[in-house]
Design a protein around this motif. Structure first.
Motif, PDB file in Angstrom:
ATOM      1  N   GLU A  54      -6.849 -14.645  -0.844  1.00  0.00           N
ATOM      2  CA  GLU A  54      -6.447 -13.787  -1.952  1.00  0.00           C
ATOM      3  C   GLU A  54      -5.129 -13.086  -1.619  1.00  0.00           C
ATOM      4  OE1 GLU A  54      -7.907 -13.298  -4.873  1.00  0.00           O
ATOM      5  OE2 GLU A  54      -9.545 -14.708  -4.488  1.00  0.00           O
ATOM      6  N   THR A  55      -4.312 -12.890  -2.653  1.00  0.00           N
ATOM      7  CA  THR A  55      -3.064 -12.155  -2.477  1.00  0.00           C
ATOM      8  C   THR A  55      -3.361 -10.685  -2.262  1.00  0.00           C
ATOM      9  OG1 THR A  55      -1.952 -13.701  -3.931  1.00  0.00           O
ATOM     10  CG2 THR A  55      -0.837 -11.620  -3.524  1.00  0.00           C
ATOM     11  N   GLY A  56      -2.652 -10.079  -1.309  1.00  0.00           N
ATOM     12  CA  GLY A  56      -2.883  -8.678  -1.010  1.00  0.00           C
ATOM     13  C   GLY A  56      -2.392  -7.765  -2.121  1.00  0.00           C
ATOM     14  N   PRO A  57      -2.870  -6.534  -2.150  1.00  0.00           N
ATOM     15  CA  PRO A  57      -2.512  -5.602  -3.221  1.00  0.00           C
ATOM     16  C   PRO A  57      -1.021  -5.253  -3.253  1.00  0.00           C
ATOM     17  CG  PRO A  57      -3.787  -4.508  -1.495  1.00  0.00           C
ATOM     18  CD  PRO A  57      -3.873  -5.961  -1.218  1.00  0.00           C
ATOM     19  N   CYS A  58      -0.381  -5.224  -2.099  1.00  0.00           N
ATOM     20  CA  CYS A  58       1.057  -4.898  -2.099  1.00  0.00           C
ATOM     21  C   CYS A  58       1.865  -6.007  -2.761  1.00  0.00           C
ATOM     22  CB  CYS A  58       1.540  -4.662  -0.671  1.00  0.00           C
ATOM     23  SG  CYS A  58       0.763  -3.236   0.126  1.00  0.00           S
ATOM     24  N   MET A  59       1.510  -7.262  -2.424  1.00  0.00           N
ATOM     25  CA  MET A  59       2.203  -8.380  -3.066  1.00  0.00           C
ATOM     26  C   MET A  59       1.903  -8.396  -4.556  1.00  0.00           C
ATOM     27  SD  MET A  59       4.207 -11.012  -2.825  1.00  0.00           S
ATOM     28  CE  MET A  59       4.287 -11.555  -1.117  1.00  0.00           C
ATOM     29  N   GLU A  60       0.669  -8.096  -4.922  1.00  0.00           N
ATOM     30  CA  GLU A  60       0.320  -8.029  -6.342  1.00  0.00           C
ATOM     31  C   GLU A  60       1.160  -6.978  -7.062  1.00  0.00           C
ATOM     32  OE1 GLU A  60      -3.818  -7.317  -6.699  1.00  0.00           O
ATOM     33  OE2 GLU A  60      -4.417  -9.310  -6.002  1.00  0.00           O
ATOM     34  N   TYR A  61       1.335  -5.832  -6.401  1.00  0.00           N
ATOM     35  CA  TYR A  61       2.124  -4.760  -7.008  1.00  0.00           C
ATOM     36  C   TYR A  61       3.590  -5.207  -7.189  1.00  0.00           C
ATOM     37  CZ  TYR A  61       4.145  -0.133  -7.777  1.00  0.00           C
ATOM     38  OH  TYR A  61       4.807   0.942  -8.326  1.00  0.00           O
ATOM     39  N   LEU A  62       4.136  -5.844  -6.173  1.00  0.00           N
ATOM     40  CA  LEU A  62       5.523  -6.312  -6.265  1.00  0.00           C
ATOM     41  C   LEU A  62       5.713  -7.278  -7.423  1.00  0.00           C
ATOM     42  CD1 LEU A  62       7.995  -7.288  -3.528  1.00  0.00           C
ATOM     43  CD2 LEU A  62       7.267  -9.117  -5.049  1.00  0.00           C
ATOM     44  N   LEU A  63       4.746  -8.205  -7.599  1.00  0.00           N
ATOM     45  CA  LEU A  63       4.869  -9.202  -8.660  1.00  0.00           C
ATOM     46  C   LEU A  63       4.583  -8.595 -10.034  1.00  0.00           C
ATOM     47  CD1 LEU A  63       3.067 -12.126  -6.799  1.00  0.00           C
ATOM     48  CD2 LEU A  63       5.528 -11.892  -7.181  1.00  0.00           C
ATOM     49  N   GLN A  64       3.530  -7.792 -10.104  1.00  0.00           N
ATOM     50  CA  GLN A  64       3.128  -7.234 -11.394  1.00  0.00           C
ATOM     51  C   GLN A  64       4.212  -6.325 -11.969  1.00  0.00           C
ATOM     52  OE1 GLN A  64      -0.331  -4.764 -11.144  1.00  0.00           O
ATOM     53  NE2 GLN A  64      -0.114  -3.979 -13.212  1.00  0.00           N
ATOM     54  N   HIS A  65       4.831  -5.524 -11.125  1.00  0.00           N
ATOM     55  CA  HIS A  65       5.834  -4.566 -11.587  1.00  0.00           C
ATOM     56  C   HIS A  65       7.264  -5.109 -11.495  1.00  0.00           C
ATOM     57  CE1 HIS A  65       2.983  -1.234 -12.099  1.00  0.00           C
ATOM     58  NE2 HIS A  65       2.350  -1.745 -11.053  1.00  0.00           N
ATOM     59  N   LYS A  66       7.407  -6.384 -11.211  1.00  0.00           N
ATOM     60  CA  LYS A  66       8.705  -7.073 -11.242  1.00  0.00           C
ATOM     61  C   LYS A  66       9.747  -6.352 -10.376  1.00  0.00           C
ATOM     62  CE  LYS A  66       7.936  -8.650 -15.962  1.00  0.00           C
ATOM     63  NZ  LYS A  66       8.514  -8.733 -17.321  1.00  0.00           N
ATOM     64  N   LEU A  67       9.326  -6.026  -9.173  1.00  0.00           N
ATOM     65  CA  LEU A  67      10.250  -5.325  -8.286  1.00  0.00           C
ATOM     66  C   LEU A  67      11.474  -6.179  -7.955  1.00  0.00           C
ATOM     67  CD1 LEU A  67       7.933  -3.439  -5.764  1.00  0.00           C
ATOM     68  CD2 LEU A  67       8.457  -2.944  -8.160  1.00  0.00           C
TER      69      LEU A  67
END
Length: 752
Positions: free
Chosen positions: A76-89
């Protein structure tokens, strides 16, 4: 103190047993907010980015992402990577870099993207919120006046390297659109996912990325975030009919950076292109070959560098220029080694890029290698090089011929070599016709240059053909010589049609009588002094009687060539280390090389039965052999350097292990057809001419020995009469020894 240490250990263990993900995510978000708060709170727009805390925060974010991935127990993708992708950093960072706010921000963004793509192990390029900002950042590279070439080159190199992990997203990175039928069929693919990506679904529903090395999901699952939108299937490579993308794509940027003044930037750009062309899968190579401007841009750069080579270069400097490896120009101290004359840096740059293209053609998939080779043939060889070779200016011909010799030496990729050979010689396979100058204009012109009124042009062109014969390509030998010897039309027909390669035992006597009536051999010596001619013929005659019927022993050939030059014209025994045996080692090495080439060519072990020539026609040795034989016939009146080059080229042809070449160039005993000549018959005529001339030169042998010692730097040079003739005699003697050595190395092991 012990109690304090125990408490510290317990506290550390408690921290390590806590769930790290919450703290990691909080820390990751805090660092990102720290970056965004800078833009809210700062009032100074001139402070460089590197003097702010942005670089440090970006490094912390990257370290967290890498740590999270390394310690993730599941796929599973970690929460930090999810945050980076979801919020289009990455999208936001790309925008900040483009705005250059604060100053130097693009440098920080490029560095972050490079490290992100290099250090994150799981496939990410297939994710829309990764590859779209990557596309945008690529478009910001290689712009005029850029101050971030180093970071751009590193970023582009990492992208190319990362494509090896995700080659199926190549056409997304290059922004190559798929053809219409696929678009209609793929209504829920990446284009539709672009709209979904603007939504902000809960991180709880975020799917994990595909594991390392796995393909992208076939479709987007229900509830998946657009941040993870992937192609509906491994992307179809663009149709060949599609036009190439705009001029600000990955390939254009890399080509542009190869022109940088910074050697490290140029090296990274070279390595990036190399990584791109070596991507796995034939479909990827087809995409690069048919749907991008890669080949055209590579050849365009080749033409540009070729045009920068000064036309004032000395051809001798060009011929002696060493083989150039494309990586050598980036090694320390290289410039001091190669820049030995004015303009050599341009020559080195051109040959380095040619070697690079040659390397790409060797490393690439076949479809791409063929495409690149054909582009080089059409855009450069035909459009640029050929007009220079066909020009009328002698100075221009000299430089362009010398450059072509360097080009031949430099190329080794099979696809590129084939195009070069067809460019120079054409594809003709049938025997040549006398006076035919229209079949392949360039080939005809080059061969005529071997007998040019300018000795310099002749020498330079002969060197070119010698370079060509060193290449392992069957068509070279066949086109230049074997196509004319294929049917053995040089053999005299015999009654009843049976092959008789040699004259009967009584023929040597008849040949002797015929020679004595020949104007070359009569009145050469006073009465009773024709011993050299008798010695010349007597040894071969005795050996003819001993050899098996229908075959020439190679030992006979060796002795025939060693006895060909009369004693009065021999100087080897007067100078130490100038004997026949000095040629045997070199001939053996050359024979091994040519034999290794021909193993894959399927050459026969014995000559084919001769075929009768059409009625009314005679044997024609071919354009090149005709010119070389004509040159050998004038060996006593030509410059020393020219004679060396003619004999060197003939020796190279003679060493190839094809039975027809061996027979025609090395066998003195073949029964030649009327009007035909062989190499040995030409040499016999030269010896006859020499015997006549000797009578008019006092102290001939002493002068000959003196000239030989001069050529070997054993005595100082002095000017004397008949210098050209004397040097020609020395070359003739050495040539006969060289041919004898070549015949010797072809002896069966038991005959040695």
């Amino acid at each position: 103190m012990d109690m304090f240490n125990k408490l510290t250990t317990l506290f550390q263990q408690a921290l390590e047993t806590r769930e790290p993900s919450v703290n990691l995510l909080e820390s990751f978000v805090d660092h990102w907010k720290g970056i965004t708060n800078y833009y809210i709170e700062t009032t100074d727009e001139t402070t460089p980015a590197k003097q702010t805390d942005i670089p440090w925060r970006l490094k912390q974010m990257l370290d967290i992402l890498v740590y999270e991935e390394e310690h993730q127990e599941s796929e599973e993708t970690g929460p930090c990577m999810e945050y980076l992708l979801q919020h289009k950093l990455l999208e936001t960072l790309c925008t900040l870099g483009k705005a250059q706010y604060p100053p130097g921000m693009s440098q920080q963004v490029l560095a972050f993207f490079s490290k992100f793509l290099a250090q994150i192990q799981q496939p990410v390029l297939h994710i829309i919120n990764v590859y779209r900002p990557v596309q945008k950042l690529i478009r910001l590279c290689a712009l005029p006046g850029s101050q971030t070439e180093k970071e751009e080159a590193q970023f582009l190199f990492v992208v190319c390297s990362r494509l090896k992990q995700d080659p199926y997203v190549l056409n997304y990175i290059l922004e190559i659109k798929r053809d219409e039928p696929i678009k209609k069929k793929s209504s829920t693919s990446a284009d539709g996912a672009h709209q979904q990506s603007h939504e902000a679904p809960s991180t709880a529903n975020m799917p994990h990325s595909p594991p390392h090395g796995s393909a992208a999901p076939d479709t987007l699952r229900s509830g998946e975030s657009g941040a993870y939108a992937t192609p509906q299937q491994p992307p179809h490579l663009a149709s060949p009919s599609r036009a190439p993308p705009a001029s600000n794509d990955l390939i254009h940027a890399l080509i542009h950076l190869t022109k940088s003044q910074k050697s490290r930037v140029v090296l990274k750009a070279h390595e990036g292109l190399l990584a791109l062309v070596t991507l796995p899968k034939e479909e990827t190579a087809e995409c690069l070959a048919e749907s991008t401007a890669l080949c055209q841009l590579l050849v365009g750069r080749l033409c540009e560098l070729y045009s920068m080579v000064p036309s004032s270069l000395d051809p001798a400097d060009i011929h002696s220029f060493p083989h150039t490896h494309w990586r050598a120009q980036f090694s320390q101290g290289c410039s001091e080694k190669t820049m030995t004359f004015s303009g050599s840096e341009h020559l080195a740059s051109f040959l380095g890029w040619l070697d690079y293209c040659d390397n790409l053609a060797k490393e690439a998939q076949k479809v791409l290698a063929v495409k690149l080779a054909k582009a080089i043939h059409q855009q450069w060889l035909l459009a640029v090089v050929q007009p220079q070779l066909l020009q009328m200016s002698e100075a221009g011909i000299l430089v362009s011929t010398a450059l072509l010799s360097c080009i031949i030496r430099q190329i080794s990729a099979p696809t590129l070599m084939e195009e070069l050979v067809f460019f120079l010689l054409g594809r003709q396979m049938q025997g040549e016709v006398r006076m035919d100058t229209d079949t392949h204009t360039l080939r005809c012109q080059l061969i005529e240059h071997c007998d040019h009124i300018s000795d310099e042009i002749s020498i330079s062109t002969l060197r070119l053909f010698e370079e060509l014969l060193q290449k392992p390509h069957e068509h070279i030998v066949f086109n230049l010589a074997l196509r004319n010897l294929e049917h053995r039309g040089y053999i005299a027909p015999t009654p009843g049609g049976a092959e008789d390669r040699h004259a009967p035992d009584t023929e040597p006597l008849e040949e002797t009588e015929e020679l004595e009536e020949d104007p070359f051999f009569t009145d050469m010596y006073p009465e009773g002094e024709f011993n050299s001619a008798e010695q010349l013929l007597s040894l071969p005659q005795r050996q003819v009687e001993q050899r098996p019927s229908g075959q020439t022993q190679v030992a006979d050939i060796v002795n025939s060539f060693l006895c060909l030059v009369p004693q009065e014209a021999k100087t080897s025994h007067h100078v130490q280390g100038a004997g026949y045996d000095t040629y045997v080692h070199d001939a053996h090495e050359l024979y091994k090389e040519c034999t290794a080439f021909s193993l894959e060519w399927g050459w026969p072990d014995s000559p084919k039965p001769p075929e009768p020539l059409p009625v009314g026609s005679d044997f024609y040795e071919g354009h090149l052999l005709k010119v070389l034989f004509d040159r050998i016939a004038r060996i006593l009146e030509q410059p020393y350097e020219l004679n060396l080059q003619v004999t060197s080229l003939l020796s190279r042809l003679a060493v190839f292990p094809h039975p027809h070449l061996h027979e025609y160039l090395l066998d003195p005993y073949i029964n030649l057809a009327p009007g035909s000549r062989s190499l040995f018959s030409v040499l016999i005529r030269v010896i006859g001419d020499l015997m006549q001339r000797i009578q008019h030169i006092p102290n001939f042998t002493e002068k000959l020995v003196h000239v030989r010692k001069q050529l070997m730097a054993l005595e100082p040079e002095t000017v004397m009469d008949h210098m050209t003739l004397l040097k020609g005699v020395i070359v003739l003697e050495e040539f006969c020894k060289e041919l004898a050595a070549i015949a010797f190395v072809k002896l069966p092991p038991e005959e040695h």
